[in-house]
Motif scaffolding. Structure first.
Motif, PDB file in Angstrom:
ATOM      1  N   LEU A  62      -6.931  -2.167   3.669  1.00 38.79           N
ATOM      2  CA  LEU A  62      -5.653  -2.783   4.013  1.00 38.79           C
ATOM      3  C   LEU A  62      -5.571  -2.967   5.517  1.00 38.79           C
ATOM      4  O   LEU A  62      -6.007  -2.094   6.287  1.00 38.79           O
ATOM      5  N   GLY A  70       0.799  -1.221   0.000  1.00 40.73           N
ATOM      6  CA  GLY A  70       0.000   0.000   0.000  1.00 40.73           C
ATOM      7  C   GLY A  70       0.824   1.260   0.000  1.00 40.73           C
ATOM      8  O   GLY A  70       0.292   2.351   0.229  1.00 40.73           O
ATOM      9  N   ILE A 128       2.219  -5.677   6.433  1.00 39.59           N
ATOM     10  CA  ILE A 128       0.936  -5.912   5.769  1.00 39.59           C
ATOM     11  C   ILE A 128       0.375  -7.272   6.178  1.00 39.59           C
ATOM     12  O   ILE A 128       1.096  -8.267   6.224  1.00 39.59           O
ATOM     13  N   SER A 145      -4.916  -7.254   2.085  1.00 41.98           N
ATOM     14  CA  SER A 145      -5.368  -6.111   1.297  1.00 41.98           C
ATOM     15  C   SER A 145      -6.412  -6.599   0.315  1.00 41.98           C
ATOM     16  O   SER A 145      -6.359  -7.730  -0.164  1.00 41.98           O
TER      17      SER A 145
END
Length: 761
Positions: free
Chosen positions: A72, A25, A59, A62
C-alpha cells in the motif's frame, strides 16, 4: 451488525489467519462492520488505524497480487508538525508492506516514511488497535460476549492482550514494535518521526495470534527481526509453485488471462486445512470454514486444474459424515455436513455447527465429485477407500426419498435453530410461490433431484467398474424412475420451464427461477423439454446480460438485490452454462460465459464476487455490487476455470485413458488459446484451440505424455488442408468422417504428436 460492503476490501489470508481491511488498509475504529483480523472463527481485532499527527493518511495505491501480502502507498493530508510548522499535503510518501504468515500465525508489517520536501518534517505516527475476540457468529448477529477480556498489558515494549473464553480456551494477541513506541496508552502506540529532506525511516510491527488452553505468558521475548524480502519471496514462491503445478490456460486476450489468474489465485487463497487435509473454504470473511455444498462445488469446478483438493475434500467430508439422528444439528446417518465451526460458541454447544448438517444437496454432490474425480484421475482407489461412505450416502438418499412417499429428496428441519431452507438458496425467503408466499416443508427442490439423478448414474458406473453389475443396474433403474417422475411432476407447461420446487402436499412453486438450469446440469431434464427450458432461462426477464437471475423479474417476489430472489450468482451460472452445453445449446452457454467475463472486467481486480445485483445490463452499464457479498468466494472464483472446461468441451474418461473434446466453442472475445499440463488418467496433454473458417474451432494436440486417446467430436469442416494437418500432427492417429456431413470425429491414438507452437500475443 450493519451490513458491511466489501466491494473494495483488501483480503489477505494464509492458512487459518486472514485480514480483511477497507480500501484504505484500515479496520475502522468508529463503526460496526465485518472488517477485522480473524483466526479460527474468532475476530481478534475489529479495529486498526494509522494516523499522521491525528489525521488518517491518504491512500494512493494498493495491490495484493497473491492474497498473502499487500503493498500500500499513502501520502499525507495537510497536517500540523510537531515543531508547529504545517506539513503541506503530499510531501510524505508512506509505503506499507504487509505479510500474512501461517506458522506462527502473524501479520507482519513494514512501514517506510519518506520526506519528499526540501526541508525537514516532524510528525507523530499513531497506531491504534481495538481487540474484540468475537466469535464470528457473534459478528454476524448472534449474542455474545461470553468470556473475560483482560486489560491490555505493555511489558518490555510489546503489547499483550488476552481473552479467556468460557470454553476454557485462551485467545491472545501479542503486538511487537521496532523501534519501541515513544508513548503508549491502553491499546495505542505513538512514534515521533523526524525526517530530513529526502530521508527515509522504517517502522515495523508484528501481530502474533496465539490460542492455547493455558494463559499465554505475557513476558515472551521480542521476536527477531524479519527479513521482509525473504518472507515475501517465500510467499510469492509458494503461489508460483502451486500455479505451476496445475493446468494452465493461456489465451490471445490479456484481460481474459487476468480474470482467470485472479480466480485461480483466489482459490489458492481460500485453501484451508482441517486435520491436515486441504479444502476450499467457502469465502471470506464469513465462510472461512468447511462447507459441504460449497467446498464440493468448488472442487468440482476445478477438477480439470487440480484434482488433489477434491481428493482431500472427499476424505474430510467422509470423516465428518453423519453417524446418528440428532435433531439439534439436523444430523442423520450418511448425511454430508453443511457447515463446521470451531469458535467459542460452537465449542460451548450454543450453536449446532459442530458440525451442522442442514443441507439437502451436499450428499448427492459428494457422490458426483467422487465419480468425477475418478473420471479425471483414472483411478478407483479413492472410491474403494471411501466405499463405506458411499454406501451410507446412497442409503441416506434412498431413506430420504421414501420419507414422504413422493420419491423425491426433500428437506424439513427438526432443529430448534434451523436453516429454514436447505438447498443452495438457503435464505428464508428463497423458495416462493407465484403469489409471493413461502413454500411449506417438506420441500423438494428441482436442482436437487437433478443432483440425485446424476449421482446415481455416475456412481453406478463406478460399481460397474468393480464388477458389481446388479448394484449398478439397480441405481440406474432408480435414476430413470426419478427422471420420469420429475418430468411429470415438476414441468409447468404454461411457463415452459420446471417448477422451482414442490412443497409437501405436491403443490409446485410455479415461478420461473434459475434452479431448472442446474437440473439441466444434472441431466434429469427430458430432451423434448430442454429447448423450452433453455429459451426460458435466456429470456430477458431471466438473463440480465451479465448472467441468469435467480428469479424472473416478472415474479411477485423478485428483488434485484434480494439474496436469492433476483440476484446473479456466478457459480449458479457456471452450472447452468454446463447444463446448456450438455443438451447442445452452445450459444446459450457462450452468452452466459460472455456475460460473466464482461462482469468480471468491471469488478475490482477482475474478481467475481459471491453474487451481484440482477439489474438489466441495458439500463445499467456496469454490474451492481451486492452490499454484503464475500470477496473472494470459492465457487464464484471456481466458475471461471469451470467455464473454460465446459466451453472447450473437455470430457474426461481417465479410467479408459481417453479424453473427449465435444463440440469445442470459443466466445467472441477469444480466437485462440492453449491448455497446458492438463492431466487425465495419469497422462498429461497440451492442446491448442483456434478459430478457423466459418467460426469452426480447430484443435491441435501439441504434446501428450503417457497413454491417452483423444477424441474430438463436433461440428467443423474437414477440409483437405485440415485433414493433412491432422495426419501431420498425429502420425498414428485415425480420422473418421462421414462423407457429405459437416460433423466429424478426430481420434488421436496414444502419444504420437508433435511439439512446439504457442499462442500469438
Amino acid at each position: 451488525m450493519s451490513a458491511a460492503r466489501f466491494e473494495n476490501a483488501i483480503v489477505l489470508k494464509n492458512g487459518n489467519l486472514f485480514l480483511v481491511t477497507d480500501a484504505n488498509g484500515a479496520i475502522p475504529l468508529k463503526e460496526k462492520h465485518g472488517f477485522g483480523l480473524y483466526y479460527q472463527d474468532c475476530r481478534v481485532l475489529n479495529g486498526f488505524e494509522i494516523r499522521l499527527s491525528g489525521s488518517p493518511p491518504l491512500i494512493v495505491s494498493s495491490k495484493a497480487p497473491t492474497g498473502t501480502m499487500a503493498e500500500l502507498t499513502f501520502t499525507n493530508p495537510r497536517i500540523q508538525g510537531r515543531d508547529g510548522r504545517l506539513i503541506p499535503r503530499q510531501v510524505l510518501a508512506i509505503r506499507s508492506h504487509r505479510l500474512v504468515q501461517d506458522n506462527p500465525p502473524a501479520i507482519r508489517e513494514r512501514l517506510l516514511f519518506q520526506n519528499l520536501a526540501g526541508h525537514h518534517a516532524e510528525f507523530t505516527v499513531s497506531l491504534s488497535f481495538r481487540p474484540s475476540f468475537e466469535d464470528i457468529m457473534a459478528v454476524r448477529g448472534f449474542p455474545q460476549h461470553l468470556g473475560n477480556l483482560f486489560a491490555p498489558v505493555w511489558e518490555g515494549g510489546p503489547l499483550y492482550i488476552v481473552y479467556e473464553g468460557k470454553d476454557r480456551l485462551y485467545r491472545g494477541l501479542a503486538i511487537h514494535f521496532d523501534p519501541m513506541p515513544d508513548a503508549t496508552d491502553t491499546t495505542n502506540a505513538s512514534f515521533n518521526i523526524k525526517l530530513a529532506s529526502q530521508e527515509t525511516k522504517e517502522l515495523r510491527l508484528s501481530q502474533f495470534v496465539t490460542f492455547s488452553s493455558e494463559r499465554p505468558d505475557a513476558r515472551k521475548p521480542v521476536s527477531e527481526p524479519v527479513d521482509f524480502s525473504r518472507v515475501a519471496s517465500d510467499l510469492a514462491h509458494t503461489s508460483e509453485t502451486w500455479m505451476g503445478s496445475i493446468t494452465r490456460i493461456v489465451s490471445d486476450n490479456a484481460v481474459v488471462d487476468h480474470v482467470l489468474t485472479r480466480a485461480l489465485l483466489d482459490l489458492r487463497l481460500l485453501q484451508t486445512k482441517i486435520d491436515d487435509l486441504t479444502f476450499y473454504a467457502a469465502g471470506a470473511p464469513w465462510f472461512v470454514t468447511l462447507f459441504g455444498r460449497d467446498s464440493v462445488i468448488a472442487a468440482l469446478q476445478t477438477l480439470a486444474f487440480d484434482s488433489s483438493v477434491a481428493e482431500q475434500t472427499l476424505r474430510l467430508l467422509a470423516k465428518y459424515q453423519g453417524q446418528r439422528y440428532d435433531d439439534w444439528r439436523d444430523e442423520e446417518p450418511g448425511k454430508i455436513l453443511h457447515e463446521l465451526r470451531t469458535g467459542e460458541l460452537a465449542r460451548l454447544g450454543l450453536v449446532p455447527h459442530t458440525p451442522y448438517y442442514g443441507t439437502v444437496d451436499a450428499t448427492p454432490l459428494f457422490l458426483i465429485l467422487l465419480a468425477q474425480h475418478a473420471a479425471w484421475t483414472g483411478t478407483l482407489n479413492l472410491f474403494e477407500e471411501l466405499r463405506e461412505s458411499v454406501e451410507r450416502a446412497i442409503a441416506w438418499i434412498e431413506t430420504n426419498q421414501e420419507r414422504h412417499g413422493h420419491g423425491y429428496v426433500t428437506y424439513q428441519s427438526r432443529s430448534p435453530a434451523p436453516l429454514a431452507n436447505q438447498g443452495w438458496k438457503d435464505s428464508g425467503d428463497a423458495i416462493v410461490h407465484a403469489d409471493g408466499s413461502l413454500a411449506v416443508p417438506p420441500i423438494a427442490l428441482a436442482e436437487v433431484q437433478g443432483y440425485v439423478y446424476r449421482a446415481k448414474r455416475q456412481i453406478a458406473g463406478l460399481y460397474e467398474r468393480v464388477g458389481e453389475t446388479m448394484r449398478a443396474g439397480r441405481l440406474k433403474r432408480e435414476a430413470e424412475e426419478l427422471r420420469t417422475r420429475f418430468n411429470r411432476d415438476f414441468w409447468l407447461p404454461d411457463k415452459g420451464i420446471y417448477a422451482l420446487a414442490l412443497q409437501g402436499d405436491g403443490t409446485p412453486c410455479s415461478v420461473v427461477s434459475s434452479n431448472p438450469g442446474q437440473a439441466l446440469w444434472g441431466g434429469i431434464v427430458s430432451g423434448n423439454k430442454a429447448g423450452r427450458t433453455v429459451d426460458r432461462l435466456m429470456a430477458p426477464d431471466m438473463f440480465s446480460g451479465w448472467g441468469v437471475r435467480t428469479l424472473s423479474e416478472r415474479e411477485r417476489a423478485y428483488d434485484p438485490l434480494g439474496y436469492h430472489v433476483g440476484t446473479v450468482w456466478p457459480h449458479d451460472n457456471s452450472l447452468i452454462a454446463a447444463g446448456c452445453r450438455r443438451y447442445g445449446f452452445d450459444q446459450a452457454g457462450l452468452d452466459i460465459m460472455t456475460g460473466l467475463f464482461d462482469a468480471a472486467r468491471h469488478f475490482n481486480g477482475y474478481r467475481l464476487p459471491e453474487l451481484f445485483a440482477g439489474v438489466d445490463r441495458v439500463n445499467h452499464h456496469d454490474p451492481m455490487w451486492y452490499p454484503a457479498a464475500n470477496p473472494p468466494q470459492a465457487w464464484a472464483a471456481g466458475a471461471i476455470p469451470y467455464l473454460f472446461e465446459i466451453m472447450l468441451g473437455l470430457i474426461p474418461d481417465g479410467l479408459d485413458h481417453r479424453l473427449r473434446i465435444v463440440r469445442p466453442v470459443l466466445p467472441g472475445f477469444l480466437d485462440e488459446l492453449e491448455v497446458r499440463e492438463l492431466k487425465v488418467g495419469g497422462a498429461e496433454v497440451e492442446l491448442r484451440f483456434r478459430r478457423g473458417p466459418e467460426q469452426a474451432i480447430n484443435v491441435d494436440v501439441l504434446r501428450v505424455e503417457g497413454h491417452l486417446d483423444i477424441l474430438v467430436e463436433g461440428t467443423f469442416p474437414l477440409s483437405p488442408r485440415h485433414r493433412e494437418q491432422v495426419e501431420c500432427d498425429c502420425t498414428s492417429g485415425v480420422t473418421r468422417h462421414s462423407p457429405g456431413s459437416p460433423r466429424g470425429l478426430l481420434v488421436w491414438r496414444g502419444a504420437a504428436v508433435r511439439a512446439g507452437g504457442g499462442v500469438r500475443r
